[in-house]
Design a protein around this motif. Structure first.
Motif, short mmCIF file in Angstrom:
data_model
loop_
_atom_site.label_atom_id
_atom_site.label_comp_id
_atom_site.label_asym_id
_atom_site.label_seq_id
_atom_site.Cartn_x
_atom_site.Cartn_y
_atom_site.Cartn_z
N LEU A 4 0.83 -1.21 0.00
CA LEU A 4 0.00 0.00 0.00
C LEU A 4 0.86 1.26 0.00
O LEU A 4 0.56 2.23 -0.70
N LEU A 7 2.14 1.63 -3.49
CA LEU A 7 1.06 2.05 -4.39
C LEU A 7 0.78 3.55 -4.25
O LEU A 7 0.76 4.28 -5.25
N TRP A 8 0.59 4.03 -3.02
CA TRP A 8 0.27 5.43 -2.80
C TRP A 8 1.47 6.33 -3.06
O TRP A 8 1.32 7.47 -3.50
N ASP A 10 3.66 5.76 -5.45
CA ASP A 10 3.68 5.90 -6.91
C ASP A 10 2.61 6.88 -7.39
O ASP A 10 2.84 7.66 -8.31
N ARG A 11 1.43 6.80 -6.77
CA ARG A 11 0.36 7.72 -7.16
C ARG A 11 0.72 9.17 -6.84
O ARG A 11 0.46 10.07 -7.64
N LEU A 12 1.29 9.40 -5.67
CA LEU A 12 1.69 10.75 -5.29
C LEU A 12 2.80 11.24 -6.21
O LEU A 12 2.78 12.39 -6.65
N GLN A 15 1.25 12.33 -9.47
CA GLN A 15 0.49 13.57 -9.31
C GLN A 15 1.43 14.77 -9.19
O GLN A 15 1.20 15.81 -9.79
N GLU A 157 -1.91 15.27 -2.36
CA GLU A 157 -2.43 14.23 -1.46
C GLU A 157 -3.95 14.24 -1.44
O GLU A 157 -4.60 13.20 -1.43
N ILE A 160 -5.49 12.96 -4.96
CA ILE A 160 -5.48 11.51 -5.21
C ILE A 160 -6.26 10.74 -4.15
O ILE A 160 -6.44 9.53 -4.28
N MET A 162 -5.47 10.40 -0.82
CA MET A 162 -4.54 9.66 0.04
C MET A 162 -5.25 9.28 1.33
O MET A 162 -5.81 10.13 2.02
N PRO A 163 -5.27 7.99 1.68
CA PRO A 163 -5.96 7.58 2.92
C PRO A 163 -5.23 8.06 4.16
O PRO A 163 -4.02 8.32 4.14
N ILE A 166 -1.98 6.36 5.53
CA ILE A 166 -0.67 6.66 4.94
C ILE A 166 -0.28 8.05 5.43
O ILE A 166 -0.96 9.03 5.15
#
Length: 184
Positions: A4, A7-8, A10-12, A15, A157, A160, A162-163, A166
């Motif tokens: 996780l 994953l987050w 990479d997403r950040l 972005q 953050e 996207i 972001m939970p 994280i």
């Protein structure tokens, strides 16, 4: 959960790469490593007289090193290391030709008792204390300040989704900037 966090992270990273206030966003933990899962059918292996220890030892012999002896000389000791040809160690297709010694000297193909799943994995998993972490680094785009970068990160953050599980913190100049804002 390292998956996780990766994953987050990479997403950040993706972005932030779109934001004009930040330049040269990078991470030291790129994905792109290869991972092979070997799923052993324990019932089938048991019917053929193969224990999990024997299968594990066979894979260890094929993909790692094992000290098998020591040669004693007058002044030194020399360790004898068993190692498979490095060309075989680098290719996951070798799993199709590995054989496990079974009862009565029968060589059982690993593929007969196992299935293989090839996936992509991180090349490196870093930790901050006991928790997995991802480090993102960046430069400021010309004409923008560190305050703009901190705003861009907060917006990214949020964009996207972001939970809350994280969490992040700043290091270096960005950390000093955040501390100076706390004193205002």
């Amino acid at each position: 959960d390292a998956d996780l966090v990766s994953l987050w992270g990479d997403r950040l990273l993706a972005q932030l790469a779109k934001d004009p206030r930040i330049a040269k966003v990078a991470t030291e933990t790129p994905s792109g490593g290869l991972r092979a899962y070997v799923n052993i059918d324990r019932e089938k292996a048991g019917r053929l007289g193969l224990s999990m220890q024997l299968i594990s030892d066979t894979l260890n012999d094929a993909f790692s090193q094992r000290q098998i002896s020591t040669i004693y000389a007058q002044a030194n000791q020399y360790r004898v290391v068993l190692e498979a040809d490095p060309a075989w160690q680098a290719d996951p297709k070798v799993l199709d030709v590995i054989r496990v010694p079974g009862a009565g000297g029968v060589q059982v193909p690993l593929a007969q008792i196992a299935s293989f799943q090839r996936t992509v994995a991180p090349l490196l998993v870093t930790h901050e204390g006991q928790f997995p972490s991802v480090t993102l680094s960046f430069d400021l785009a010309p004409g923008y300040s560190l305050g703009h970068a901190v705003e861009a990160i907060a917006e990214a953050e949020q964009d996207i989704g972001m939970p809350d599980t994280i969490t992040g913190n700043y290091a270096g100049d960005a950390a000093e900037f955040r501390r100076s804002l706390a004193a205002e």
